[in-house]
Design an enzyme around this catalytic site. Structure first.
Site, mmCIF file in Angstrom:
data_model
loop_
_atom_site.group_PDB
_atom_site.id
_atom_site.type_symbol
_atom_site.label_atom_id
_atom_site.label_comp_id
_atom_site.label_asym_id
_atom_site.label_seq_id
_atom_site.Cartn_x
_atom_site.Cartn_y
_atom_site.Cartn_z
ATOM 1 N N LYS A 236 0.849 -1.213 0.000
ATOM 2 C CA LYS A 236 0.000 0.000 0.000
ATOM 3 C C LYS A 236 0.874 1.249 0.000
ATOM 4 O O LYS A 236 1.703 1.443 0.885
ATOM 5 C CB LYS A 236 -0.921 -0.001 1.231
ATOM 6 C CG LYS A 236 -1.706 1.299 1.429
ATOM 7 C CD LYS A 236 -2.663 1.229 2.625
ATOM 8 C CE LYS A 236 -3.301 2.601 2.910
ATOM 9 N NZ LYS A 236 -4.213 2.577 4.075
ATOM 10 N N ASP A 241 -2.548 10.138 4.119
ATOM 11 C CA ASP A 241 -3.957 9.759 4.259
ATOM 12 C C ASP A 241 -4.686 10.752 5.151
ATOM 13 O O ASP A 241 -4.604 10.688 6.374
ATOM 14 C CB ASP A 241 -4.055 8.335 4.838
ATOM 15 C CG ASP A 241 -5.498 7.854 4.935
ATOM 16 O OD1 ASP A 241 -6.393 8.526 4.375
ATOM 17 O OD2 ASP A 241 -5.723 6.798 5.562
ATOM 18 N N LYS A 248 -10.182 12.673 8.573
ATOM 19 C CA LYS A 248 -9.713 12.221 9.878
ATOM 20 C C LYS A 248 -9.655 13.407 10.844
ATOM 21 O O LYS A 248 -9.400 14.531 10.421
ATOM 22 C CB LYS A 248 -8.296 11.628 9.755
ATOM 23 C CG LYS A 248 -8.211 10.270 9.109
ATOM 24 C CD LYS A 248 -6.763 9.773 9.107
ATOM 25 C CE LYS A 248 -6.607 8.449 8.371
ATOM 26 N NZ LYS A 248 -7.358 7.324 8.973
ATOM 27 N N ASP A 257 1.523 6.002 5.757
ATOM 28 C CA ASP A 257 0.553 5.129 5.097
ATOM 29 C C ASP A 257 1.090 4.497 3.802
ATOM 30 O O ASP A 257 0.352 3.795 3.105
ATOM 31 C CB ASP A 257 -0.745 5.902 4.837
ATOM 32 C CG ASP A 257 -1.981 5.039 4.998
ATOM 33 O OD1 ASP A 257 -1.864 3.963 5.603
ATOM 34 O OD2 ASP A 257 -3.053 5.449 4.511
ATOM 35 N N ARG A 320 -7.797 -0.402 0.905
ATOM 36 C CA ARG A 320 -8.338 -1.624 0.281
ATOM 37 C C ARG A 320 -8.767 -1.368 -1.152
ATOM 38 O O ARG A 320 -8.760 -2.273 -1.976
ATOM 39 C CB ARG A 320 -9.484 -2.163 1.146
ATOM 40 C CG ARG A 320 -10.672 -1.272 1.226
ATOM 41 C CD ARG A 320 -11.552 -1.582 2.421
ATOM 42 N NE ARG A 320 -10.895 -1.260 3.691
ATOM 43 C CZ ARG A 320 -11.423 -1.488 4.883
ATOM 44 N NH1 ARG A 320 -12.621 -2.044 4.984
ATOM 45 N NH2 ARG A 320 -10.767 -1.168 5.973
HETATM 46 N N1 BES Z 1 -4.300 4.405 6.962
HETATM 47 C C1 BES Z 1 -5.418 4.083 7.764
HETATM 48 C C2 BES Z 1 -5.123 3.029 8.837
HETATM 49 C C3 BES Z 1 -4.117 3.363 9.880
HETATM 50 C C4 BES Z 1 -4.513 3.623 11.180
HETATM 51 C C5 BES Z 1 -2.753 3.317 9.602
HETATM 52 C C6 BES Z 1 -3.569 3.885 12.159
HETATM 53 C C7 BES Z 1 -1.815 3.574 10.582
HETATM 54 C C8 BES Z 1 -2.221 3.852 11.856
HETATM 55 C C9 BES Z 1 -6.554 3.552 6.897
HETATM 56 O O1 BES Z 1 -6.607 4.042 5.606
HETATM 57 C C10 BES Z 1 -7.821 3.921 7.558
HETATM 58 O O2 BES Z 1 -8.110 5.086 7.622
HETATM 59 N N2 BES Z 1 -8.555 2.945 8.029
HETATM 60 C C11 BES Z 1 -9.810 3.160 8.651
HETATM 61 C C12 BES Z 1 -10.796 2.277 7.965
HETATM 62 C C13 BES Z 1 -12.203 2.541 8.320
HETATM 63 C C14 BES Z 1 -12.660 3.864 7.799
HETATM 64 C C15 BES Z 1 -13.033 1.440 7.729
HETATM 65 C C16 BES Z 1 -9.678 2.781 10.115
HETATM 66 O O3 BES Z 1 -9.052 1.782 10.436
HETATM 67 O O4 BES Z 1 -10.188 3.536 10.939
HETATM 68 ZN ZN ZN Z 2 -4.847 4.696 4.810
HETATM 69 MN MN MN Z 3 -7.686 5.838 5.460
#
Ligand code: BES
Ligand code: ZN
Ligand code: MN
Length: 465
Positions: A236, A241, A248, A257, A320
């Site tokens: 990835k 992000d 966020k 990321d 994803r």
């Molecule tokens: N890049 C994030 C996940 C992440 C979280 C990486 C903490 C490193 C540290 C990912 O793209 C994300 O935002 N995931 C969300 C998914 C959700 C919206 C389904 C998450 O895990 O909150």
């Molecule tokens: Zn992400």
């Molecule tokens: Mn994300």
């Protein structure tokens, strides 16, 4: 790291000391006069204990290193002990470490700890520049050299992740990949026009809000022309992000990321360095997940490369999406014998495992088992999460074939379930490195920030399966 042959006149000799009883060091059979240390009872040889001594004769500086009990020794304990010694030496600005004991874990412990990200610091921290071996065999030297070569890949991955997001954009990742090309390594960088022509619409959707262009980076590493085996490694590469329109509230760490992409690139650095006799195809979908008037929107439906339609019910579940297109395209184009993806995919994996363990999800028990074996050897720990069919219900969409986020619960598993839809029958494993790729604080031999997780794990997996 330079490798030298050592002498007793060196700057700093590490003297490992075992315990013969509870907190009682075994001082016998050493070439140095340690009677004063012994009399002081200051040094117990507890695991990871460090004491510098400055003998009148025989050596300039000794680093007494507590090893605990010999019967209880493991590779990981060697790593930790020698990492502690390395940090102590770095704090004294010592440049050469001289050793009298050798194994792979010792080399790894030194290399793991001997790192500082100083690109943006005016004053650089002091690091060990050479390891000097007293009475080592050619086999010891070769083993050390190989470990240090693999660590070039680990450091490359750490550096890429630690850089400002604006200093490590998709174009920077592509430029890094292109520099890896060579006799058995072909690199292709597919641009936005190519992505449109081929229909990698999920990657394009995520990239819409960003001022930088997305790319699909491909590296064909062919170390074994005779073999039909081909491991596809997908990383990835979200270089920042923000969450997109589902913005966020906390994004201070989100330059991390692209750690999956960095680990995939670091793997090729390591493989190339040791001329690994394996075939690896790296695929990196890379983009920012930014926010602007052009951003992709919650509620919209996009058609993936594979043809499945996806309802975007959260623009922050972008990893994803870009991986789905990369997995499906790579699987069709290269017909790999197996696929491993690495991704900072979910915060859920941090809820489950803190920053200790990588989440492992797979459609193939044999492949998952081999990764777990490599995990035990490297101490880059992974633990399996199930991908039961029932979880698919959580991603049902009323207007498309699948949605990308779904209702609450099983966050990391839903990520795995989504990806599984795009790999067909090819044996595949997904490593969710959101907790392990980037640390809130320094931990044992790992630095604060990027760890380079995945490089050692996959190198070990490919070398020793
Ligand atoms: N890049 C994030 C996940 C992440 C979280 C990486 C903490 C490193 C540290 C990912 O793209 C994300 O935002 N995931 C969300 C998914 C959700 C919206 C389904 C998450 O895990 O909150
Ligand atoms: Zn992400
Ligand atoms: Mn994300």
């Amino acid at each position: 790291m330079k490798l030298l042959s050592g002498s007793l006149n060196d700057d700093c000799i590490i003297l490992p000391l075992w315990q013969k009883g509870e907190h009682t060091p075994d001082f016998k059979d050493k070439n140095f006069d340690l009677r004063a240390v012994q009399a002081s009872k200051d040094f117990k040889a507890d695991e990871g204990e460090v004491l510098f001594v400055y003998p009148e004769k025989g050596a300039k500086r000794l680093l007494l290193l507590g090893m605990g009990k010999k019967e209880e020794m493991t590779p990981e304990r060697y790593r930790r002990a020698y990492a502690t010694a390395t940090k102590a030496a770095n704090s004294k600005k010592i440049k050469t470490l001289t050793l009298m004991d050798y194994n792979k874990a010792i080399a790894e412990g030194i290399a793991l700890a001997n790192y500082a990200f100083d690109t943006y610091k005016t004053e650089k921290r002091s690091l060990i520049e050479a390891v000097s071996l007293l009475k080592a065999t050619p086999k010891n030297l070769a083993e050390f050299a190989r470990v240090f070569t693999v660590f070039e890949g680990v450091y490359a991955a750490r550096n890429m992740v630690n850089l400002n997001a604006d200093d490590m954009t998709p174009a920077h990742l592509a430029a890094f990949a292109e520099k890896l090309s060579g006799p058995h390594i072909k690199v292709h960088v597919h641009d936005k026009i190519w992505l449109k022509k081929k229909g990698l619409n999920l990657l394009l959707a995520v990239s819409k809000g960003s001022v930088v262009d997305p790319a699909l980076i491909v590296i064909e590493y062919r170390g074994d022309a005779k073999s039909k085996e081909n491991t596809m490694v997908v990383g990835k590469g979200v270089t920042y992000d923000t969450g997109g329109l589902n913005l966020k509230t906390e994004m201070g760490d989100m330059k991390c990321d692209m750690a999956g992409a960095a680990a995939a690139l670091g793997l090729i650095v390591a493989a190339k360095g040791v001329a690994l006799k394996k075939n690896i195809t790296v695929i990196i979908p890379t983009t920012e997940n930014a926010i602007s008037g052009a951003s992709y929107k919650q509620g919209d439906v996009y058609t993936s490369y594979l043809g499945k339609t996806v309802e975007i019910d959260n623009t922050d579940a972008e990893g994803r999406l870009i991986l789905a297109d990369a997995l499906a395209w790579g699987n069709k184009e290269y017909k790999p014998t197996r696929i491993i993806d690495m991704a900072t995919l979910t915060g859920g994996v941090v809820v489950a495992f803190a920053e200790e363990v990588t989440g492992l999800m797979s459609n193939d028990e044999a492949l998952a088992g081999k990764i777990q074996t490599a995990s035990a050897r490297t101490f880059e720990r992974v633990w399996p999460l199930p991908l039961y069919d029932e979880f698919k219900d959580l991603l049902k969409s009323d207007i498309a074939d699948i949605k990308n986020c779904g209702s609450k619960g099983a966050s990391s598993i839903k990520g795995g379930i989504f990806l599984k839809e795009f790999v067909g029958d090819t044996p595949w494993a997904h490593l969710d490195i959101a907790g392990t790729a980037y640390l809130d604080g320094e931990k044992r031999y790992l630095p604060k920030g990027a760890t380079g997780v995945g490089v050692r794990l996959l190198m070990d997996f490919l070398e020793n399966e």
